[in-house]
Design a protein around this motif. Structure first.
Motif, PDB file in Angstrom:
ATOM      1  N   SER A 218       0.968  -1.282  -0.027  1.00  0.00           N
ATOM      2  CA  SER A 218      -0.036   0.045  -0.245  1.00  0.00           C
ATOM      3  C   SER A 218       0.828   1.256   0.017  1.00  0.00           C
ATOM      4  N   ASP A 219       2.103   1.025   0.503  1.00  0.00           N
ATOM      5  CA  ASP A 219       2.898   2.398   0.504  1.00  0.00           C
ATOM      6  C   ASP A 219       3.899   2.331  -0.475  1.00  0.00           C
ATOM      7  N   SER A 220       4.182   3.156  -1.545  1.00  0.00           N
ATOM      8  CA  SER A 220       4.928   2.779  -2.762  1.00  0.00           C
ATOM      9  C   SER A 220       6.547   2.982  -2.317  1.00  0.00           C
ATOM     10  N   LEU A 221       6.779   3.170  -1.222  1.00  0.00           N
ATOM     11  CA  LEU A 221       8.319   3.202  -0.523  1.00  0.00           C
ATOM     12  C   LEU A 221       8.521   1.975   0.184  1.00  0.00           C
ATOM     13  N   ASP A 222       7.669   1.018   0.228  1.00  0.00           N
ATOM     14  CA  ASP A 222       7.550  -0.120   1.283  1.00  0.00           C
ATOM     15  C   ASP A 222       8.415  -1.136   0.755  1.00  0.00           C
ATOM     16  N   TRP A 223       9.840  -0.979   0.295  1.00  0.00           N
ATOM     17  CA  TRP A 223      10.561  -2.055  -0.306  1.00  0.00           C
ATOM     18  C   TRP A 223      12.166  -1.325  -0.232  1.00  0.00           C
ATOM     19  N   ILE A 224      12.943  -2.549  -0.241  1.00  0.00           N
ATOM     20  CA  ILE A 224      14.387  -2.205  -0.111  1.00  0.00           C
ATOM     21  C   ILE A 224      15.155  -2.437  -1.352  1.00  0.00           C
ATOM     22  N   ILE A 225      15.980  -1.445  -1.376  1.00  0.00           N
ATOM     23  CA  ILE A 225      16.934  -1.247  -2.678  1.00  0.00           C
ATOM     24  C   ILE A 225      17.832  -2.282  -2.762  1.00  0.00           C
ATOM     25  N   GLY A 226      17.923  -3.081  -3.950  1.00  0.00           N
ATOM     26  CA  GLY A 226      18.783  -4.165  -4.028  1.00  0.00           C
ATOM     27  C   GLY A 226      18.111  -5.644  -3.584  1.00  0.00           C
ATOM     28  N   THR A 227      16.942  -5.500  -2.946  1.00  0.00           N
ATOM     29  CA  THR A 227      16.268  -6.762  -2.504  1.00  0.00           C
ATOM     30  C   THR A 227      14.989  -6.930  -3.545  1.00  0.00           C
ATOM     31  N   HIS A 228      14.433  -5.818  -3.638  1.00  0.00           N
ATOM     32  CA  HIS A 228      13.087  -5.738  -4.312  1.00  0.00           C
ATOM     33  C   HIS A 228      13.016  -5.370  -5.555  1.00  0.00           C
ATOM     34  N   GLY A 229      12.280  -5.940  -6.570  1.00  0.00           N
ATOM     35  CA  GLY A 229      11.936  -5.536  -7.921  1.00  0.00           C
ATOM     36  C   GLY A 229      10.545  -4.988  -7.799  1.00  0.00           C
ATOM     37  N   LEU A 230      10.036  -3.970  -8.757  1.00  0.00           N
ATOM     38  CA  LEU A 230       8.871  -3.438  -8.719  1.00  0.00           C
ATOM     39  C   LEU A 230       8.095  -3.529  -9.735  1.00  0.00           C
ATOM     40  N   ARG A 231       6.758  -3.756  -9.633  1.00  0.00           N
ATOM     41  CA  ARG A 231       5.698  -3.817 -10.697  1.00  0.00           C
ATOM     42  C   ARG A 231       4.687  -2.892 -10.429  1.00  0.00           C
ATOM     43  N   ILE A 232       4.631  -1.711 -11.264  1.00  0.00           N
ATOM     44  CA  ILE A 232       3.486  -0.845 -11.045  1.00  0.00           C
ATOM     45  C   ILE A 232       2.460  -0.773 -12.250  1.00  0.00           C
ATOM     46  N   TYR A 241      -1.343   2.628 -17.466  1.00  0.00           N
ATOM     47  CA  TYR A 241       0.065   2.578 -17.718  1.00  0.00           C
ATOM     48  C   TYR A 241       0.632   1.305 -16.838  1.00  0.00           C
ATOM     49  N   GLY A 242       1.900   0.813 -17.085  1.00  0.00           N
ATOM     50  CA  GLY A 242       2.311  -0.144 -16.267  1.00  0.00           C
ATOM     51  C   GLY A 242       3.924  -0.618 -16.712  1.00  0.00           C
ATOM     52  N   SER A 243       4.675  -0.749 -15.843  1.00  0.00           N
ATOM     53  CA  SER A 243       5.939  -1.128 -16.072  1.00  0.00           C
ATOM     54  C   SER A 243       6.665  -1.821 -14.768  1.00  0.00           C
ATOM     55  N   THR A 244       7.977  -2.388 -15.096  1.00  0.00           N
ATOM     56  CA  THR A 244       8.698  -3.113 -13.910  1.00  0.00           C
ATOM     57  C   THR A 244      10.169  -2.803 -14.033  1.00  0.00           C
ATOM     58  N   VAL A 262       9.827   7.359  -9.684  1.00  0.00           N
ATOM     59  CA  VAL A 262       9.714   8.530 -10.919  1.00  0.00           C
ATOM     60  C   VAL A 262      10.084   7.632 -12.119  1.00  0.00           C
ATOM     61  N   SER A 263      11.351   7.288 -12.246  1.00  0.00           N
ATOM     62  CA  SER A 263      11.732   6.650 -13.505  1.00  0.00           C
ATOM     63  C   SER A 263      11.054   5.321 -14.016  1.00  0.00           C
ATOM     64  N   LEU A 264      10.202   4.695 -12.851  1.00  0.00           N
ATOM     65  CA  LEU A 264       9.673   3.554 -13.172  1.00  0.00           C
ATOM     66  C   LEU A 264       8.231   4.048 -13.943  1.00  0.00           C
ATOM     67  N   MET A 265       7.689   5.206 -13.413  1.00  0.00           N
ATOM     68  CA  MET A 265       6.718   5.779 -14.057  1.00  0.00           C
ATOM     69  C   MET A 265       6.931   6.473 -15.398  1.00  0.00           C
ATOM     70  N   ARG A 266       7.942   6.899 -15.507  1.00  0.00           N
ATOM     71  CA  ARG A 266       8.463   7.633 -17.011  1.00  0.00           C
ATOM     72  C   ARG A 266       8.747   6.351 -17.673  1.00  0.00           C
ATOM     73  N   LYS A 267       9.077   5.029 -17.277  1.00  0.00           N
ATOM     74  CA  LYS A 267       9.225   4.172 -18.421  1.00  0.00           C
ATOM     75  C   LYS A 267       8.078   3.718 -18.834  1.00  0.00           C
ATOM     76  N   ALA A 268       6.933   3.756 -17.788  1.00  0.00           N
ATOM     77  CA  ALA A 268       5.474   3.259 -18.419  1.00  0.00           C
ATOM     78  C   ALA A 268       4.890   4.311 -19.386  1.00  0.00           C
ATOM     79  N   GLY A 269       5.377   5.448 -19.225  1.00  0.00           N
ATOM     80  CA  GLY A 269       4.890   6.622 -20.306  1.00  0.00           C
ATOM     81  C   GLY A 269       4.275   7.779 -19.570  1.00  0.00           C
ATOM     82  N   TRP A 270       4.380   7.947 -18.351  1.00  0.00           N
ATOM     83  CA  TRP A 270       3.850   8.973 -17.393  1.00  0.00           C
ATOM     84  C   TRP A 270       4.637  10.234 -17.928  1.00  0.00           C
TER      85      TRP A 270
END
Length: 310
Positions: A218-232, A241-244, A262-270
């Motif tokens: 539910s929190d977009s920042l509830d993840w760990i750099i280097g441990t988690h990938g993200l799918r939005i 829109y969607g990307s990973t 922000v980069s992930l959203m840009r990748k999706a086309g935002w």
């Protein structure tokens, strides 16, 4: 978890496609990679195949640590690890009519038995006759499934790597079919790049990531750099829109969590303002998966070793 054998299989699929030849399948690659990386001084004893009786009072054999394939024993042209020798040896019932062959060479002991067969036979026919043990292992290993991504990078002389193609799926795939499909799709169909050519093959490295532990957050920042990938996924101006990003991306790029989003959203086309990313209603799923990589030189050395087994 992904393995270097999975990476070797991706190289096998890509090179065979570019060279217009038949590839080994995943189970064959896994078995041969295991033998290639095994301790050449260790003897594998299979009671079902070795008629020698063991002394019950004898001390158990010591277990040696894995050694490099470039060890002195492996430099002997006549040397073959015990398990490989058994894989290559024809069974008693078929010794007079079957032989092992490949596109590169034939061992002296098998030359007469295979004299009626062309040395240019496809590699697939070679290893389809590796024996009951290899076929049995294929049956035992079949059925493993996972979501996966295959990544191709170009490695420059300076050591710098640049993305050359990366495509995968979040739907579980049987690994033999899934890795084969996405090794080619990421090499030829990533619209960000031209298709990979044969002349590029020696400059490549491949990375395989098997994905696990998908968790909606539910929190977009509830993840760990280097441990988690993200799918939005999200809707913006009545458009979906969607990307990973795979787990290694944010760490490799040196991004903060907000920069990653922000980069992930840009990748999706935002196309909104960076400062407004939090105003967008995002559906975020975090997942895990460790990427394993293999360079062309490592694969080529293994492939030449495989050729010597014919």
């Amino acid at each position: 978890m992904a393995s270097q054998a999975h990476c070797a299989y991706c190289f096998e699929i890509l090179s065979s496609s570019l060279e217009k030849r038949a590839p080994l399948d995943l189970r064959q690659v896994e078995q041969l990679w295991k033998q290639y990386t095994a301790d050449p001084n260790a003897t594998e004893i299979d009671p079902a195949e070795d008629p020698t009786e063991l002394d019950e009072n004898a001390a158990p054999p010591s277990v040696a640590s894995p050694a490099s394939p470039a060890s002195p024993a492996s430099n002997d042209p006549n040397y073959r690890p015990a398990a490989i020798s058994r894989l290559l040896a024809p069974s008693p019932s078929s010794a007079s009519s079957s032989s092992v062959q490949s596109t590169i060479s034939t061992p002296s002991g098998a030359s007469e038995a295979s004299s009626a067969t062309s040395k240019n036979s496809s590699t697939s026919s070679v290893f389809s006759s590796l024996g009951k043990k290899l076929r049995g292992a294929e049956k035992e290993s079949s059925g493993e499934e996972s979501p996966l991504f295959v990544t191709w990078n170009t490695v420059h002389r300076s050591g710098e790597t640049r993305l050359r193609g990366c495509i995968g799926t979040f739907e579980a795939q049987e690994l033999n079919d899934g890795l084969r499909s996405y090794a080619l799709t990421s090499a030829f169909d990533d619209t960000r790049f031209n298709p990979i050519s044969l002349r590029e093959l020696p400059t490549l490295e491949v990375g395989v990531t098997l994905l696990t532990n998908f968790e909606p957050i539910s929190d977009s920042l509830d993840w760990i750099i280097g441990t988690h990938g993200l799918r939005i996924s999200f809707i913006y101006h009545n458009r979906r829109y969607g990307s990973t990003y795979l787990p290694d991306v944010a760490k490799e790029q040196g991004w903060t969590k907000e920069e990653t989003m922000v980069s992930l959203m840009r990748k999706a086309g935002w196309s909104g303002r960076s400062s407004e990313w939090k105003t967008v209603d995002l559906n975020v799923v975090r997942y895990q998966g460790r990427q394993v990589k293999l360079g062309y030189d490592e694969w080529k050395e293994w492939r030449e070793w495989v050729g010597e087994l014919e």
